[in-house]
Design an enzyme around this catalytic site. Structure first.
Site, short mmCIF file in Angstrom:
data_model
loop_
_atom_site.label_atom_id
_atom_site.label_comp_id
_atom_site.label_asym_id
_atom_site.label_seq_id
_atom_site.Cartn_x
_atom_site.Cartn_y
_atom_site.Cartn_z
N HIS A 1 -12.99 -12.84 -0.49
CA HIS A 1 -11.64 -12.35 -0.75
C HIS A 1 -10.79 -13.47 -1.34
O HIS A 1 -11.17 -14.64 -1.30
CB HIS A 1 -10.98 -11.84 0.55
CG HIS A 1 -11.48 -10.52 1.00
ND1 HIS A 1 -12.62 -10.38 1.77
CD2 HIS A 1 -11.01 -9.26 0.79
CE1 HIS A 1 -12.82 -9.09 2.02
NE2 HIS A 1 -11.86 -8.40 1.45
N MET B 1 0.83 -1.21 0.00
CA MET B 1 0.00 0.00 0.00
C MET B 1 0.86 1.26 0.00
O MET B 1 0.49 2.27 -0.60
CB MET B 1 -0.94 0.00 1.20
CG MET B 1 -2.20 -0.83 1.02
SD MET B 1 -3.12 -0.43 -0.50
CE MET B 1 -3.33 1.34 -0.37
N LYS C 1 -5.84 -14.03 1.97
CA LYS C 1 -6.26 -13.17 3.08
C LYS C 1 -6.32 -14.00 4.37
O LYS C 1 -6.90 -15.08 4.40
CB LYS C 1 -7.61 -12.53 2.80
CG LYS C 1 -8.04 -11.53 3.87
CD LYS C 1 -9.28 -10.75 3.44
CE LYS C 1 -9.75 -9.78 4.51
NZ LYS C 1 -8.70 -8.77 4.85
N GLY D 1 -12.28 -6.99 8.35
CA GLY D 1 -12.59 -5.82 9.16
C GLY D 1 -13.68 -4.96 8.55
O GLY D 1 -14.49 -4.35 9.25
N THR D 2 -13.71 -4.95 7.21
CA THR D 2 -14.75 -4.17 6.52
C THR D 2 -16.13 -4.77 6.76
O THR D 2 -17.10 -4.04 6.98
CB THR D 2 -14.45 -4.12 5.01
OG1 THR D 2 -13.20 -3.46 4.81
CG2 THR D 2 -15.54 -3.38 4.26
N THR E 1 -3.75 1.47 9.32
CA THR E 1 -3.39 0.16 9.84
C THR E 1 -4.55 -0.41 10.66
O THR E 1 -5.27 0.34 11.32
CB THR E 1 -2.13 0.27 10.71
OG1 THR E 1 -1.08 0.84 9.93
CG2 THR E 1 -1.69 -1.08 11.23
#
Length: 257
Positions: A143, A13, A147, A153-154, A86
């Site tokens: 996903h 990222m 992963k 978390g989303t 994070t």
């Protein structure tokens, strides 16, 4: 011109955000923080924030919970706002973040996508209409097979948006295979799929008598998180101490439109 320190600059990222900022006339990364530096990023990279010589308006942190203390110490000492991208912070670390927000501006989000954060706002409205009418709610997230965490978390952030809108009345159910019984009226199901190279996909299903409403978000690349992080950094630069969210970023963009 928003001057940025990129924490986690050598990670996936960090490199995405570096490329995004290079093409942005209104932002510049003046320094990075990482244990690795291959010399290709185009700005100085330091292993610790305390070694940074450059002046900056904001920090974007896309690294690891392990460096949180150093980031917060630098931010509060230099009065530099922080965009915390994070995830995986402990309860003790979340408390530290809250305490630091009394001294410096901090924006923390489990998902930096402007799309997901707009969906969260949509869900609050949808839940306040459908849930009192007896609609069941299910979240299915998909996903790629690399992963590590499940559910994402989303997915949990989407569930929290629904639950908060109705006063926290739902119980989260992650695995129905462990019980053989009728679905409870106050259950919110969360299911995870891990397979192949599926991009991040989140479906929120409101199912009522004779009708179903589905809200879907698909992330085709990491750029959406990078763009959101840069938008958040521009928004946060110069802001007074306090805790901010992506909702504040979106609201500001709507006011400017």
């Amino acid at each position: 011109m928003t001057k940025i320190i990129m924490s986690g600059c050598s990670g996936r990222m960090g490199r995405v955000i570096t490329d995004i900022v290079k093409a942005d006339a209104d932002a510049e990364i003046v320094a990075g923080i990482d244990l690795v530096d291959d010399g290709t990023l185009g700005y100085p990279v330091y292993q610790s924030p305390e070694d940074i010589k450059e002046q900056a308006d904001v920090i974007i942190d896309f690294s690891s919970p392990k460096v949180l203390d150093n980031i917060l110490s630098y931010a509060t000492g230099k009065n530099v706002p922080v965009v915390l991208c994070t995830t995986g912070f402990s309860d003790e670390q979340l408390k530290s973040i809250e305490e630091a927000s009394g001294k410096v501006a901090i924006l923390r989000s489990a998902n930096m996508s402007l799309g997901i954060n707009t969906v969260i706002n949509m869900l609050k409205t949808a839940a306040s209409v459908f849930c009192p009418a007896g609609f069941d709610v299910e979240i299915v997230e998909q996903h790629h097979h690399n992963k590590l965490d499940a559910p994402s978390g989303t997915a949990l952030a989407l569930a929290d948006a629904v639950n908060d809108a109705v006063g926290g009345e739902f119980e989260y159910v992650y695995d129905r295979s462990t019980k053989r019984e009728k679905r409870g009226a106050k259950e919110l199901g969360i299911s995870a799929v891990r397979a192949g190279s599926i991009p991040g996909t989140h479906d929120v299903i409101f199912a009522g008598p004779d009708e179903v409403i589905e809200i879907r978000h698909v992330a085709y690349s990491r750029n959406i998180f990078g763009n959101g992080a840069v938008s958040a950094a521009k928004f946060l630069a110069g802001k007074p101490a306090g805790m901010y969210s992506m909702h504040d970023v979106i609201s500001a963009q709507l006011e400017e439109a």
